[in-house]
Design a protein around this motif. Structure first.
Motif, PDB file in Angstrom:
ATOM      1  N   SER A  43       0.815  -1.215   0.000  1.00 25.66           N
ATOM      2  CA  SER A  43       0.000   0.000   0.000  1.00 25.66           C
ATOM      3  C   SER A  43       0.852   1.270   0.000  1.00 25.66           C
ATOM      4  CB  SER A  43      -0.956  -0.002   1.190  1.00 25.66           C
ATOM      5  OG  SER A  43      -0.237  -0.043   2.406  1.00 25.66           O
ATOM      6  N   LEU A  44       2.007   1.220   0.630  1.00 27.11           N
ATOM      7  CA  LEU A  44       2.892   2.389   0.639  1.00 27.11           C
ATOM      8  C   LEU A  44       3.277   2.763  -0.791  1.00 27.11           C
ATOM      9  CD1 LEU A  44       4.766   4.449   2.066  1.00 27.11           C
ATOM     10  CD2 LEU A  44       6.496   2.643   2.085  1.00 27.11           C
ATOM     11  N   TYR A  45       3.722   1.791  -1.559  1.00 23.97           N
ATOM     12  CA  TYR A  45       4.139   2.032  -2.938  1.00 23.97           C
ATOM     13  C   TYR A  45       2.960   2.505  -3.793  1.00 23.97           C
ATOM     14  CZ  TYR A  45       8.406  -0.371  -1.608  1.00 23.97           C
ATOM     15  OH  TYR A  45       9.565  -0.721  -0.995  1.00 23.97           O
ATOM     16  N   HIS A  46       1.810   1.858  -3.608  1.00 25.03           N
ATOM     17  CA  HIS A  46       0.632   2.247  -4.378  1.00 25.03           C
ATOM     18  C   HIS A  46       0.225   3.687  -4.060  1.00 25.03           C
ATOM     19  CE1 HIS A  46      -0.261  -1.570  -6.337  1.00 25.03           C
ATOM     20  NE2 HIS A  46      -0.019  -2.181  -5.184  1.00 25.03           N
ATOM     21  N   ASN A 109       5.573  -3.499   4.197  1.00 27.18           N
ATOM     22  CA  ASN A 109       5.898  -2.078   4.126  1.00 27.18           C
ATOM     23  C   ASN A 109       6.149  -1.573   5.534  1.00 27.18           C
ATOM     24  OD1 ASN A 109       3.439  -1.328   1.538  1.00 27.18           O
ATOM     25  ND2 ASN A 109       5.373  -2.346   1.416  1.00 27.18           N
ATOM     26  N   ASN A 110       7.384  -1.666   5.969  1.00 28.57           N
ATOM     27  CA  ASN A 110       7.764  -1.171   7.285  1.00 28.57           C
ATOM     28  C   ASN A 110       8.620   0.071   7.135  1.00 28.57           C
ATOM     29  OD1 ASN A 110       6.439  -3.125   8.865  1.00 28.57           O
ATOM     30  ND2 ASN A 110       8.081  -4.591   8.524  1.00 28.57           N
ATOM     31  N   ILE A 111       9.260   0.455   8.195  1.00 26.88           N
ATOM     32  CA  ILE A 111      10.069   1.666   8.207  1.00 26.88           C
ATOM     33  C   ILE A 111      11.167   1.627   7.142  1.00 26.88           C
ATOM     34  CG2 ILE A 111      11.652   0.877  10.026  1.00 26.88           C
ATOM     35  CD1 ILE A 111      10.303   4.453   9.651  1.00 26.88           C
ATOM     36  N   ILE A 112      11.710   0.470   6.871  1.00 24.35           N
ATOM     37  CA  ILE A 112      12.763   0.365   5.856  1.00 24.35           C
ATOM     38  C   ILE A 112      12.223   0.794   4.497  1.00 24.35           C
ATOM     39  CG2 ILE A 112      14.240  -1.253   4.583  1.00 24.35           C
ATOM     40  CD1 ILE A 112      14.618  -2.772   7.237  1.00 24.35           C
TER      41      ILE A 112
END
Length: 131
Positions: A43-46, A109-112
């Motif tokens: 979801s972060l990338y999207h 999708n974590n902090i990294i």
């Protein structure tokens, strides 16, 4: 009028934003942000791609997923070939190369992931979970 799915940020329009964060955002008039969220793997990338690529929302789900996977594969390659790991000073952040690659090769999708995207895109990412 061209309607968009992405809301250009105005602090007084955000849902339940903590007062101290709202004050900080209001004080900095140069701060430009978008409010967007999706609920799925990567979801972060999207979310980031919906904001940065005006054609992304018109792609099919499969095309969107392929775009995300291609970006993640390219990041893994660039970490070593273009020495991004060293350039982004991940070791100073106590982030191991293996952990970066492992996260990029997964749907986590974590902090990294956030740090990698911020540094790679040269953009600040603020994640506020309203759920």
């Amino acid at each position: 009028e061209n309607s968009k799915l992405i809301l250009k940020g105005k602090v007084n329009e955000l849902d339940n934003l903590p007062t101290n964060l709202a004050n900080l955002l209001n004080e900095n008039e140069l701060f430009d942000f978008n409010k967007y969220g999706v609920q799925n793997e990567n979801s972060l990338y999207h979310s980031v791609l919906h904001i940065l690529d005006e054609n992304y929302c018109f792609k099919t789900i499969d095309e969107q997923n392929n775009t995300v996977n291609e970006i993640k594969r390219n990041l893994v390659v660039e970490l070593s070939e273009n020495n991004l790991y060293k350039l982004f000073k991940f070791s100073k952040l106590k982030i191991k190369y293996e952990d970066v690659v492992k996260e990029l090769n997964s749907n986590i999708n974590n902090i990294i992931s956030i740090i990698v995207l911020e540094k790679y895109l040269n953009k600040n990412i603020l994640i506020y979970d309203i759920i």
